[in-house]
Design an enzyme around this catalytic site. Structure first.
Site, PDB file in Angstrom:
ATOM      1  N   ASN A  92      92.571  51.625  13.153  1.00 57.51           N
ATOM      2  CA  ASN A  92      91.918  51.073  14.327  1.00 57.51           C
ATOM      3  C   ASN A  92      91.039  52.130  14.984  1.00 57.51           C
ATOM      4  O   ASN A  92      91.514  53.218  15.324  1.00 57.51           O
ATOM      5  CB  ASN A  92      92.955  50.603  15.350  1.00 57.51           C
ATOM      6  CG  ASN A  92      92.290  49.990  16.567  1.00 57.51           C
ATOM      7  OD1 ASN A  92      91.645  48.953  16.477  1.00 57.51           O
ATOM      8  ND2 ASN A  92      92.401  50.659  17.718  1.00 57.51           N
ATOM      9  N   GLU A  93      89.784  51.835  15.156  1.00 57.20           N
ATOM     10  CA  GLU A  93      88.835  52.665  15.922  1.00 57.20           C
ATOM     11  C   GLU A  93      88.972  54.167  15.656  1.00 57.20           C
ATOM     12  O   GLU A  93      89.328  54.937  16.553  1.00 57.20           O
ATOM     13  CB  GLU A  93      89.006  52.390  17.417  1.00 57.20           C
ATOM     14  CG  GLU A  93      88.711  50.958  17.794  1.00 57.20           C
ATOM     15  CD  GLU A  93      88.773  50.714  19.294  1.00 57.20           C
ATOM     16  OE1 GLU A  93      89.063  51.667  20.047  1.00 57.20           O
ATOM     17  OE2 GLU A  93      88.505  49.589  19.720  1.00 57.20           O
ATOM     18  N   GLN A 128     101.863  49.493  22.034  1.00 56.80           N
ATOM     19  CA  GLN A 128     101.451  48.934  23.323  1.00 56.80           C
ATOM     20  C   GLN A 128     102.348  47.775  23.772  1.00 56.80           C
ATOM     21  O   GLN A 128     102.397  47.467  24.950  1.00 56.80           O
ATOM     22  CB  GLN A 128      99.986  48.486  23.249  1.00 56.80           C
ATOM     23  CG  GLN A 128      99.041  49.659  23.038  1.00 56.80           C
ATOM     24  CD  GLN A 128      97.584  49.236  22.999  1.00 56.80           C
ATOM     25  OE1 GLN A 128      97.048  48.973  21.926  1.00 56.80           O
ATOM     26  NE2 GLN A 128      96.938  49.154  24.142  1.00 56.80           N
ATOM     27  N   HIS A 148      97.446  52.038  14.310  1.00 60.66           N
ATOM     28  CA  HIS A 148      96.770  51.820  15.587  1.00 60.66           C
ATOM     29  C   HIS A 148      97.160  52.975  16.523  1.00 60.66           C
ATOM     30  O   HIS A 148      97.889  52.811  17.501  1.00 60.66           O
ATOM     31  CB  HIS A 148      97.141  50.456  16.174  1.00 60.66           C
ATOM     32  CG  HIS A 148      96.206  49.969  17.245  1.00 60.66           C
ATOM     33  ND1 HIS A 148      95.506  48.780  17.165  1.00 60.66           N
ATOM     34  CD2 HIS A 148      95.828  50.519  18.431  1.00 60.66           C
ATOM     35  CE1 HIS A 148      94.764  48.613  18.247  1.00 60.66           C
ATOM     36  NE2 HIS A 148      94.940  49.659  19.033  1.00 60.66           N
TER      37      HIS A 148
END
Ligand code: BGC
Length: 419
Positions: A169-170, A34, A125
């Site tokens: 992550n998630e 990101q 991620h």
């Protein structure tokens, strides 16, 4: 980790200030794809070349400018930072690790330490090396072994520079987008595949946990778990649905893994059968600060330290962010403090804080830190660069960074350890 909550404030301050426990971790978070820029060998970059998602391109050029960005975090009185390692950089070919990439992340960790920012490192991620995708991604027979090997290798190289490690992550968010809704790589819509991926992710985390502990048993390992505040109106079917979702979405993964702490990412509430309208952020997501309290209370039963590894909103004009942070933290504080001390500290009678005891909960939740998402505006996955989550505004043409007014409000909280 033994629970230690102690407070450091003057009696005269108790009237109008609300304090977080000493040593509370204050930071903001980012993720490699990101912000870093220049990553072409992962599944998202491939999907962009295929025209299925926007391209991240040079993003915030953070791979080069990380020192400047950490200077900003430090100037904002943060004492921690969460970032992720790009798997495709570290292991560009199966089993072949790029020591130059590891060395880069060593410098990143050193830059954080030099500025007094405690690193929280995420190993995965959401972006995957292309060779891993070719093998069948998480559905490959040995995906858990491959992930464990990658995590072990990174920690062998960098484990002495960071105490907190987040494997995944998630897990439920990216797997449901990728395998159920089909709008993120690998663009599949298949319930069975999704459930298999979830169970492979549980295995992968557990293998990684073992490998990391074998390298250094003192490291703290967890996942960053996206939990939703599910509620319902009085309709029994809605109530059942909310109970099922609490079990499946919020607890199934956490109950199946080994972990030293819980990383909580809080963004959403969902009240089944509810017609109420809520204030929204730029993505159209409801703003519901009380939900963070409810999900924290739900996590108390794990008896693990909790770090809020993400909480934030898209707000390009920065009119809602300061209030958003403050209100969420007010609810976090309410979850932390036993009712009596909160009442004492805030001058409110315990009766008025009755909600905090409504679940029979009269003791605090062990929350030890908060990371705002995100330090910088960045690449918001399928939405590209339009949503603006940053404490710092990015000019993507000039790469100029501009600190938003709300960042200074957050700074006051970090500085005083209170709201
Ligand atoms: C993810 C971030 C994302 C943020 C805002 C979180 O679920 O971890 O990568 O940018 O939400 O959507």
């Amino acid at each position: 980790m033994a629970r230690q909550v102690c407070y450091n404030f003057n009696v005269e301050d108790l009237e109008n200030k609300k304090y977080f426990p000493n040593g509370f971790v204050w930071g903001s978070a980012t993720a490699s794809y990101q912000v870093e820029g220049g990553i072409e060998n992962n599944d998202w970059a491939q999907a962009a070349r295929d025209g299925r998602v926007p391209a991240a391109g040079r993003a915030c050029d953070h791979y080069i400018r990380y020192e400047e960005d950490f200077d900003i975090a430090k100037s904002l009185s943060q004492n921690a930072h969460r970032f992720s390692i790009e798997w495709a950089r570290v292991e560009p070919e199966e089993g072949k690790f790029d020591e130059v990439a590891i060395e880069h992340y060593r410098k990143v960790l050193q830059a954080l330490r030099d500025r007094g920012l405690e690193p929280f490192v995420t190993l995965y991620h959401w972006t995957l090396p292309l060779w891993f995708v070719k093998k069948g991604s998480w559905l490959a027979r040995d995906s858990h072994e491959i992930f464990g090997r990658y995590c072990g290798h990174v920690v062998e190289g960098l484990g002495d520079s960071a105490k907190f490690w987040i494997t995944i992550n998630e897990p439920l968010v990216f797997s449901s987008h990728g395998y159920l809704k089909g709008n993120w790589p690998p663009f599949k819509k298949n319930l069975i595949s999704w459930l298999r991926v979830v169970s492979k992710l549980i295995m992968s985390h557990n293998v990684a946990y073992k490998k990391i502990k074998a390298v250094n048993p003192n490291l703290n390992i967890g996942v960053a778990k996206h939990n939703i505040n599910f509620e319902s109106n009085k309709n029994p079917l809605n109530w059942l649905l909310s109970r099922f979702m609490i079990w499946f979405w919020n607890h199934h993964f956490l109950k199946s893994i080994k972990q030293d702490f819980i990383g909580l990412n809080y963004y959403f509430h969902r009240k089944f059968g509810d017609k109420e309208k809520y204030e929204k952020n730029d993505m159209g997501w409801d703003i519901y600060p009380k939900g963070i309290y409810n999900v924290l209370i739900e996590l108390k039963k794990y008896s693990k330290p909790i770090y809020i590894t993400e909480n934030g909103l898209a707000d390009a004009v920065d009119t809602k962010r300061a209030k958003f942070i403050k209100e969420h933290l007010q609810w976090v504080l309410r979850a932390i403090h036993p009712v009596r001390s909160l009442a004492h500290a805030s001058g409110v009678s315990p009766k008025d804080l009755g909600e905090a005891t409504s679940n029979g909960v009269n003791d605090g939740v062990d929350v030890r830190g908060y990371f705002y998402w995100s330090l910088l505006d960045n690449f918001e996955w399928a939405h590209g660069f339009d949503p603006r989550f940053g404490l710092v505004e990015m000019n993507y043409d000039t790469l100029e960074r501009k600190i938003r007014p709300s960042a200074y409000e957050y700074k006051k909280i970090c500085e005083s350890n209170s709201i």
